[in-house]
Design an enzyme around this catalytic site. Structure first.
Site, PDB file in Angstrom:
ATOM      1  CG  ASP A  38      -1.942   1.020   1.270  1.00 41.21           C
ATOM      2  OD1 ASP A  38      -2.801   0.991   0.377  1.00 41.21           O
ATOM      3  OD2 ASP A  38      -1.918   1.888   2.174  1.00 41.21           O
ATOM      4  CD  GLU A  52      -1.997   2.654  -3.703  1.00 39.73           C
ATOM      5  OE1 GLU A  52      -2.999   3.283  -4.055  1.00 39.73           O
ATOM      6  OE2 GLU A  52      -1.685   2.533  -2.504  1.00 39.73           O
TER       7      GLU A  52
HETATM    8  C1  GLC Z   1      -4.114   3.198  -0.705  1.00 41.47           C
HETATM    9  C2  GLC Z   1      -5.316   2.301  -0.736  1.00 41.47           C
HETATM   10  C3  GLC Z   1      -6.508   3.103  -0.313  1.00 41.47           C
HETATM   11  C4  GLC Z   1      -6.267   3.592   1.097  1.00 41.47           C
HETATM   12  C5  GLC Z   1      -4.984   4.395   1.178  1.00 41.47           C
HETATM   13  C6  GLC Z   1      -4.556   4.611   2.594  1.00 41.47           C
HETATM   14  O1  GLC Z   1      -4.201   4.198  -1.662  1.00 41.47           O
HETATM   15  O2  GLC Z   1      -5.464   1.726  -1.993  1.00 41.47           O
HETATM   16  O3  GLC Z   1      -7.683   2.364  -0.369  1.00 41.47           O
HETATM   17  O4  GLC Z   1      -7.343   4.386   1.512  1.00 41.47           O
HETATM   18  O5  GLC Z   1      -3.920   3.722   0.562  1.00 41.47           O
HETATM   19  O6  GLC Z   1      -4.124   3.410   3.164  1.00 41.47           O
END
Ligand code: GLC
Length: 545
Positions: free
Chosen positions: A203, A272
């Protein structure tokens, strides 16, 4: 080993948002046993092979699980650790792989680490989070903003300091410059590797390292924004609050840890990472391909949906990719508007073909294979903290329960009042779509089957074709003995398509129109408006010679 391709390169990733997939207890929230009951659908009916689960850990659910209170357990809403072990075993028994979400940038404010950290300035865990004194005027230490709106700093009155939260104030950022934090999080990684998971989706991976001097971000004078408007967050260039170069050292260490567990089979990481400079994006593979196996590639979400822009995005990616790095594409996830609603019913079929025929690993989001539209959620049913804080940015619309059948509960639960309303348009559910050859689900099944049975689509080179008809994007995928042409018509009008020079004839493999009947294609064919086609083509003798 030149031609060896590990499972995460040959496979297709399918993202499950556990709250919304299958509820077996009747509490309106999906669970791990529910996922187990649907593995045959995923594996045999749909044909995907790698599952990525969004967080299922104990959490106060301020951000629906992305606020973790215990990294090494299962939230009772989702089941038990035994359920998790059973899920891993059942996934592996089917030859599939399981990737879980790792949330390293922040914990829940209820995590024991943070409770200790905020207890006093002298607590040994104080430095596990990012604490700073107020400015002389009592205000926050710098101008950093929370992605979810407002300042990224919150004052802890009891101890007189601010703590950093890049997201909600219930999600304090960990201090990755403290080696104890890294050690603790690597222990979490070990814990799940020992439980036999195949990999991690990390994440907001680039957020973990910030500017050590914590300088103010400059204003965003050029107006350049992410792929979607993030409200006031777009008023700054996010130069200092994430993505500091020290992050690469962490990823190299993480990779070494994953590699140490890769004797029996490769373990995998996908990060991500929302950065919009290709060069910067590519650095996350590591100079020696020794960091993340892949940074998620969100570029298609950013491209204008027309043949020229989509092609130039893909060519740009192919050009920048470091030697040996493996590409990947994403068209939807739990943070994005549903694909069907972004491109409309016709072009979302073309998009499905694009995603599943490009070079690299595709990631599918649950429900997109049904053509689920973005749901309209009545104000009193809205759940997403982002949408509640910044109207218009809510993500509930893409998180509604998976519709398995046409009953009021959608076959998702025994209650007809799940955590988000069942939202499906007529005929949009697994049961009905399975019996309709023209359904979106039938298209995905055919695409996944063709991909699986054609090495050219899984592993072949990518070659764009320059002389494509107007509004069409045409490319060829080529493995040693196979050449497949992908022709996508982004317009609603028919277009005449000539087989590329040097190709004598072709055989239609698949069209997004299920009633297309041609079998042999001799030089020219008319693409319908909004049609995508796969043609297996034979090189002409002159090319072979
Ligand atoms: C990432 C996740 C999202 C979340 C954020 C904070 O972007 O995909 O859903 O709210 O991180 O953890």
């Amino acid at each position: 080993m030149k031609n060896y391709h590990p499972w995460w390169q040959t496979g297709v990733i399918y993202q499950i948002y556990p709250r919304s997939f299958q509820d077996t207890t009747g509490n309106g929230v999906g669970d791990l046993p529910g996922i187990i009951t649907r593995l045959d659908y995923l594996n045999e009916v749909l044909g995907v092979d790698t599952l990525w689960l969004s967080p299922f850990y104990p959490s106060p659910m301020a951000d629906f699980g992305y606020d973790v209170a215990d990294y090494t357990d299962v939230h009772p809403l989702f089941g038990t650790m035994q359920d998790f072990d059973r899920l891993v075993a059942e996934v592996h028994a089917r030859g599939m792989h399981l990737v879980i979400d790792l949330v390293p940038n922040h914990t829940s404010e209820k995590h024991p680490w943070f409770l200790a950290s905020r207890a006093s300035r002298k607590n040994p865990r104080r430095d596990w989070y990012v604490w700073r004194d107020p400015k002389p005027d009592g205000g926050p230490p710098n101008n950093w903003l929370s992605v979810f709106g407002g300042s990224a700093w919150d004052l802890d009155k009891a101890t007189g300091q601010y703590y950093l939260h890049s997201f909600l104030k219930e999600q304090p950022d960990l201090n990755w410059r403290n080696p104890e934090v890294k050690a603790a999080m690597f222990d979490v990684v070990r814990f799940w590797l020992e439980r036999d998971v195949d990999g991690f989706r990390i994440d907001v991976a680039h957020f973990i390292m910030k500017d050590p001097e914590m300088r103010d971000n400059p204003p965003n004078l050029s107006g350049v924004a992410a792929h979607k408007s993030l409200g006031a967050y777009d008023s700054q260039v996010h130069l200092y609050d994430k993505g500091h170069a020290n992050v690469h050292g962490i990823f190299r260490e993480l990779r070494a840890l994953l590699d140490a567990y890769s004797k029996a089979r490769p373990r995998f990481s996908v990060g991500e990472i929302h950065v919009y400079d290709w060069g910067e994006w590519a650095t996350y593979y590591g100079e020696a391909l020794d960091e993340l196996h892949m940074p998620f590639n969100f570029s298609l979400l950013k491209a204008e949906w027309n043949a020229r822009d989509v092609r130039s995005m893909i060519d740009g990616l192919e050009a920048i990719l470091p030697d040996g790095a493996w590409p990947n594409y994403v068209l939807g996830n739990h943070d994005e508007t549903r694909l069907r609603s972004r491109y409309g019913p016709d072009q979302s079929r073309v998009a499905a073909m694009l995603l599943l025929t490009l070079r690299g690993t595709p990631t599918l989001y649950y429900g997109d294979e049904l053509g689920m539209p973005e749901a309209t959620i009545p104000p009193d049913k809205q759940q997403d903290p982002w949408g509640l804080r910044v109207p218009g940015l809510g993500r509930d619309g893409c998180r509604t329960p998976m519709p398995w059948d046409a009953t009021p509960s959608g076959g998702f639960s025994t209650t007809s009042e799940p955590w988000l309303p069942i939202f499906s348009t007529e005929g949009c559910n697994v049961e009905e779509e399975l019996s309709d050859p023209s359904s979106v689900l039938s298209l995905y099944r055919r695409l996944l089957a063709v991909r699986k049975s054609h090495p050219a689509l899984q592993l072949g080179e990518y070659q764009p074709i320059d002389l494509a008809p107007r509004d069409c994007f045409v490319f060829v995928r080529k493995a040693e003995s196979q050449t497949i042409m992908v022709a996508l018509n982004f317009s609603a009008d028919p277009r005449a398509l000539r087989l590329p020079d040097g190709f004598a004839r072709g055989r239609l493999l698949l069209s997004t129109f299920e009633d297309r009947t041609e079998t042999d294609i001799d030089e020219t064919l008319i693409l319908h408006g909004n049609e995508g086609l796969l043609v297996a083509i034979c090189p002409a003798p002159s090319v072979l010679a």
